[in-house]
Design a protein around this motif. Structure first.
Motif, PDB file in Angstrom:
ATOM      1  N   THR A   1      -4.819   6.639   5.399  1.00  0.00           N
ATOM      2  CA  THR A   1      -4.010   7.847   5.230  1.00  0.00           C
ATOM      3  C   THR A   1      -2.517   7.553   5.343  1.00  0.00           C
ATOM      4  O   THR A   1      -1.717   8.431   5.652  1.00  0.00           O
ATOM      5  CB  THR A   1      -4.414   8.926   6.248  1.00  0.00           C
ATOM      6  OG1 THR A   1      -4.438   8.349   7.566  1.00  0.00           O
ATOM      7  CG2 THR A   1      -5.779   9.486   5.924  1.00  0.00           C
ATOM      8  N   GLY A   2      -2.158   6.294   5.077  1.00  0.00           N
ATOM      9  CA  GLY A   2      -0.750   5.957   4.967  1.00  0.00           C
ATOM     10  C   GLY A   2      -0.337   6.008   3.511  1.00  0.00           C
ATOM     11  O   GLY A   2      -1.045   6.559   2.666  1.00  0.00           O
ATOM     12  N   GLY A   3       0.805   5.407   3.187  1.00  0.00           N
ATOM     13  CA  GLY A   3       1.259   5.387   1.798  1.00  0.00           C
ATOM     14  C   GLY A   3       1.383   6.796   1.232  1.00  0.00           C
ATOM     15  O   GLY A   3       1.863   7.723   1.908  1.00  0.00           O
TER      16      GLY A   3
ATOM     17  N   GLY B   1      13.753  -4.634   0.962  1.00  0.00           N
ATOM     18  CA  GLY B   1      12.701  -4.055   1.793  1.00  0.00           C
ATOM     19  C   GLY B   1      11.352  -4.692   1.558  1.00  0.00           C
ATOM     20  O   GLY B   1      11.008  -5.040   0.433  1.00  0.00           O
ATOM     21  N   HIS B   2      10.570  -4.821   2.615  1.00  0.00           N
ATOM     22  CA  HIS B   2       9.243  -5.433   2.501  1.00  0.00           C
ATOM     23  C   HIS B   2       8.352  -5.028   3.666  1.00  0.00           C
ATOM     24  O   HIS B   2       8.838  -4.655   4.734  1.00  0.00           O
ATOM     25  CB  HIS B   2       9.362  -6.970   2.464  1.00  0.00           C
ATOM     26  CG  HIS B   2       9.844  -7.561   3.764  1.00  0.00           C
ATOM     27  ND1 HIS B   2       9.000  -7.862   4.811  1.00  0.00           N
ATOM     28  CD2 HIS B   2      11.090  -7.914   4.177  1.00  0.00           C
ATOM     29  CE1 HIS B   2       9.692  -8.381   5.811  1.00  0.00           C
ATOM     30  NE2 HIS B   2      10.963  -8.414   5.461  1.00  0.00           N
ATOM     31  N   PRO B   3       7.042  -5.110   3.489  1.00  0.00           N
ATOM     32  CA  PRO B   3       6.128  -4.928   4.624  1.00  0.00           C
ATOM     33  C   PRO B   3       6.013  -6.235   5.401  1.00  0.00           C
ATOM     34  O   PRO B   3       6.303  -7.309   4.870  1.00  0.00           O
ATOM     35  CB  PRO B   3       4.797  -4.588   3.944  1.00  0.00           C
ATOM     36  CG  PRO B   3       4.864  -5.312   2.635  1.00  0.00           C
ATOM     37  CD  PRO B   3       6.315  -5.309   2.220  1.00  0.00           C
ATOM     38  N   VAL B   4       5.609  -6.139   6.635  1.00  0.00           N
ATOM     39  CA  VAL B   4       5.310  -7.337   7.416  1.00  0.00           C
ATOM     40  C   VAL B   4       3.873  -7.721   7.122  1.00  0.00           C
ATOM     41  O   VAL B   4       2.945  -6.960   7.392  1.00  0.00           O
ATOM     42  CB  VAL B   4       5.508  -7.084   8.924  1.00  0.00           C
ATOM     43  CG1 VAL B   4       5.082  -8.318   9.729  1.00  0.00           C
ATOM     44  CG2 VAL B   4       6.959  -6.736   9.216  1.00  0.00           C
ATOM     45  N   LEU B   5       3.681  -8.896   6.541  1.00  0.00           N
ATOM     46  CA  LEU B   5       2.351  -9.409   6.235  1.00  0.00           C
ATOM     47  C   LEU B   5       2.136 -10.672   7.062  1.00  0.00           C
ATOM     48  O   LEU B   5       2.725 -11.712   6.778  1.00  0.00           O
ATOM     49  CB  LEU B   5       2.204  -9.720   4.738  1.00  0.00           C
ATOM     50  CG  LEU B   5       2.352  -8.537   3.775  1.00  0.00           C
ATOM     51  CD1 LEU B   5       2.223  -9.008   2.328  1.00  0.00           C
ATOM     52  CD2 LEU B   5       1.309  -7.473   4.072  1.00  0.00           C
TER      53      LEU B   5
ATOM     54  N   THR C   1       0.804  -1.224   0.000  1.00  0.00           N
ATOM     55  CA  THR C   1       0.000   0.000   0.000  1.00  0.00           C
ATOM     56  C   THR C   1       0.833   1.268   0.000  1.00  0.00           C
ATOM     57  O   THR C   1       0.285   2.356   0.162  1.00  0.00           O
ATOM     58  CB  THR C   1      -0.950   0.003   1.208  1.00  0.00           C
ATOM     59  OG1 THR C   1      -0.172  -0.003   2.417  1.00  0.00           O
ATOM     60  CG2 THR C   1      -1.854  -1.210   1.195  1.00  0.00           C
ATOM     61  N   GLY C   2       2.135   1.153  -0.159  1.00  0.00           N
ATOM     62  CA  GLY C   2       2.964   2.334  -0.340  1.00  0.00           C
ATOM     63  C   GLY C   2       3.904   2.688   0.788  1.00  0.00           C
ATOM     64  O   GLY C   2       4.832   3.475   0.595  1.00  0.00           O
ATOM     65  N   ASN C   3       3.712   2.124   1.991  1.00  0.00           N
ATOM     66  CA  ASN C   3       4.583   2.479   3.106  1.00  0.00           C
ATOM     67  C   ASN C   3       6.037   2.069   2.851  1.00  0.00           C
ATOM     68  O   ASN C   3       6.963   2.853   3.064  1.00  0.00           O
ATOM     69  CB  ASN C   3       4.084   1.827   4.395  1.00  0.00           C
ATOM     70  CG  ASN C   3       2.830   2.474   4.951  1.00  0.00           C
ATOM     71  OD1 ASN C   3       2.539   3.630   4.653  1.00  0.00           O
ATOM     72  ND2 ASN C   3       2.070   1.728   5.733  1.00  0.00           N
ATOM     73  N   THR C   4       6.235   0.839   2.400  1.00  0.00           N
ATOM     74  CA  THR C   4       7.600   0.364   2.161  1.00  0.00           C
ATOM     75  C   THR C   4       8.237   1.100   0.992  1.00  0.00           C
ATOM     76  O   THR C   4       9.441   1.381   1.001  1.00  0.00           O
ATOM     77  CB  THR C   4       7.601  -1.155   1.899  1.00  0.00           C
ATOM     78  OG1 THR C   4       6.934  -1.821   2.970  1.00  0.00           O
ATOM     79  CG2 THR C   4       9.033  -1.683   1.809  1.00  0.00           C
TER      80      THR C   4
ATOM     81  N   PHE D   1      10.700  -0.312  10.544  1.00  0.00           N
ATOM     82  CA  PHE D   1      10.135   1.028  10.597  1.00  0.00           C
ATOM     83  C   PHE D   1       8.646   0.908  10.909  1.00  0.00           C
ATOM     84  O   PHE D   1       7.913   0.223  10.192  1.00  0.00           O
ATOM     85  CB  PHE D   1      10.307   1.752   9.257  1.00  0.00           C
ATOM     86  CG  PHE D   1      11.735   2.071   8.909  1.00  0.00           C
ATOM     87  CD1 PHE D   1      12.278   3.301   9.239  1.00  0.00           C
ATOM     88  CD2 PHE D   1      12.523   1.148   8.249  1.00  0.00           C
ATOM     89  CE1 PHE D   1      13.588   3.597   8.917  1.00  0.00           C
ATOM     90  CE2 PHE D   1      13.834   1.434   7.929  1.00  0.00           C
ATOM     91  CZ  PHE D   1      14.376   2.673   8.254  1.00  0.00           C
ATOM     92  N   ALA D   2       8.199   1.574  11.954  1.00  0.00           N
ATOM     93  CA  ALA D   2       6.769   1.614  12.261  1.00  0.00           C
ATOM     94  C   ALA D   2       6.112   2.661  11.364  1.00  0.00           C
ATOM     95  O   ALA D   2       6.564   3.801  11.290  1.00  0.00           O
ATOM     96  CB  ALA D   2       6.547   1.963  13.728  1.00  0.00           C
ATOM     97  N   MET D   3       5.054   2.248  10.685  1.00  0.00           N
ATOM     98  CA  MET D   3       4.350   3.120   9.747  1.00  0.00           C
ATOM     99  C   MET D   3       2.841   2.984   9.970  1.00  0.00           C
ATOM    100  O   MET D   3       2.388   2.122  10.722  1.00  0.00           O
ATOM    101  CB  MET D   3       4.731   2.747   8.309  1.00  0.00           C
ATOM    102  CG  MET D   3       6.183   3.025   7.950  1.00  0.00           C
ATOM    103  SD  MET D   3       6.535   4.791   7.767  1.00  0.00           S
ATOM    104  CE  MET D   3       6.020   5.054   6.063  1.00  0.00           C
ATOM    105  N   PRO D   4       2.036   3.838   9.317  1.00  0.00           N
ATOM    106  CA  PRO D   4       0.583   3.774   9.521  1.00  0.00           C
ATOM    107  C   PRO D   4       0.005   2.385   9.275  1.00  0.00           C
ATOM    108  O   PRO D   4       0.401   1.695   8.333  1.00  0.00           O
ATOM    109  CB  PRO D   4       0.052   4.786   8.497  1.00  0.00           C
ATOM    110  CG  PRO D   4       1.149   5.773   8.362  1.00  0.00           C
ATOM    111  CD  PRO D   4       2.410   4.972   8.453  1.00  0.00           C
TER     112      PRO D   4
END
Length: 298
Positions: free
Chosen positions: A258-260, A61-65, A14-17, A125-128
């Motif tokens: 409202t992340g990404g 880099g990757h998101p935690v899923l 969704t854009g955070n990473t 990294f903590a993100m929305p």
């Protein structure tokens, strides 16, 4: 002469990473490096080729899923050529810096090391939050500003080859890995069965082009969803008409998200002071205190 070329390979739902990957590239460039950015799915689909030996530094880099890195990231790591010790760092984004997410990259890291990569740095990294829970936008802004500060530290550490390890108890890691593989194998399929297109769809086909697993197609009856969904939420949050809706596990969709890309607007919003977590925070948000204060960014 030191090889100043760096490659950052990332997967972002969704854009955070993607934001963090781009900010890392910017930070490295300011330090006289020459970074290139690559989306993992473009390489896996054969849309882009890479001369891996040309780079002296590689970032993954990757998101935690679901406490893991997703099948896309694992497949990308598996297709990498063997290396003679290329310095490699790994970074992940998650809605929480809690230690339950620390092991999300470990399968990928083991794969990299088995292939000869010198994987010396692992960070989070903590993100929305984009899954089930809507964070207050003051927290979203605070996390993003904290991440920007931590990106600068990461860039300095990886250039100095400073080791960083995220530790997790091996028993907990095995337990969470079972949860991750169950969700990876079954959760996305259940979610995809409930995806529906509304009348506001204009058939712009953005979802078809952007799906990382090519799970979305256009047919004679319109847009259809297959069984290769990894539950990354990209299609739902990036649809310009909000025409994709979930009818199964609907509570996982955060509205509004409202992340990404929306973070850029939050950063410029003068009405948002970005001060949500503080020394007096309690409950769920208390665990963010040490993360935010870690580099004097509270």
């Amino acid at each position: 002469m030191q090889n100043r070329k760096a490659a950052i390979f990332y997967f972002s739902g969704t854009g955070n990473t993607e934001i963090i990957a781009k900010r890392i590239a910017d930070a490295l460039e300011r330090k006289d490096q020459r970074p290139d950015l690559f989306r993992m799915e473009n390489i896996l689909k054969g849309q882009q080729s890479v001369d891996y030996e040309a780079y002296g530094l590689i970032g993954i880099g990757h998101p935690v899923l679901g406490f893991g890195a997703s099948g896309i990231v694992e497949r990308f790591a598996e297709q990498l050529p063997d290396s003679a010790g290329t310095s490699t760092f790994v970074f992940k984004t998650a809605s929480s810096p809690h230690y339950v997410n620390h092991g999300a990259s470990n399968t990928v890291i083991r794969c990299l090391r088995n292939k000869g990569y010198n994987t010396f740095h692992n960070s989070i990294f903590a993100m929305p939050c984009n899954f089930f829970m809507k964070y207050d936008d003051r927290l979203n802004k605070q996390l993003y500003k904290t991440a920007l500060h931590k990106v600068e530290i990461l860039a300095e550490e990886v250039l100095c080859r400073t080791p960083k390890v995220l530790r997790i108890h091996p028993v907990l890691e095995k337990t969470l890995k079972m949860v991750y593989y169950f969700e990876d194998a079954h959760g996305g399929k259940v979610f995809a069965k409930g995806l529906k297109i509304t009348a506001s769809c204009t058939l712009c086909l953005k979802c078809v082009r952007d799906c990382p697993t090519s799970n979305i197609a256009e047919g004679k009856d319109g847009i259809s969803f297959g069984q290769e969904c990894i539950w990354c939420m990209r299609c739902i949050y990036s649809c310009p008409r909000k025409a994709i809706q979930a009818t199964k596990i609907r509570s996982c969709v955060v509205e509004p998200y409202t992340g990404g890309p929306a973070l850029y607007k939050l950063l410029e919003d003068p009405g948002n002071d970005g001060q949500f977590v503080n020394d007096r925070s309690t409950g769920y948000y208390k665990h963010f205190i040490d993360y935010i204060k870690e580099d004097d960014s509270l």
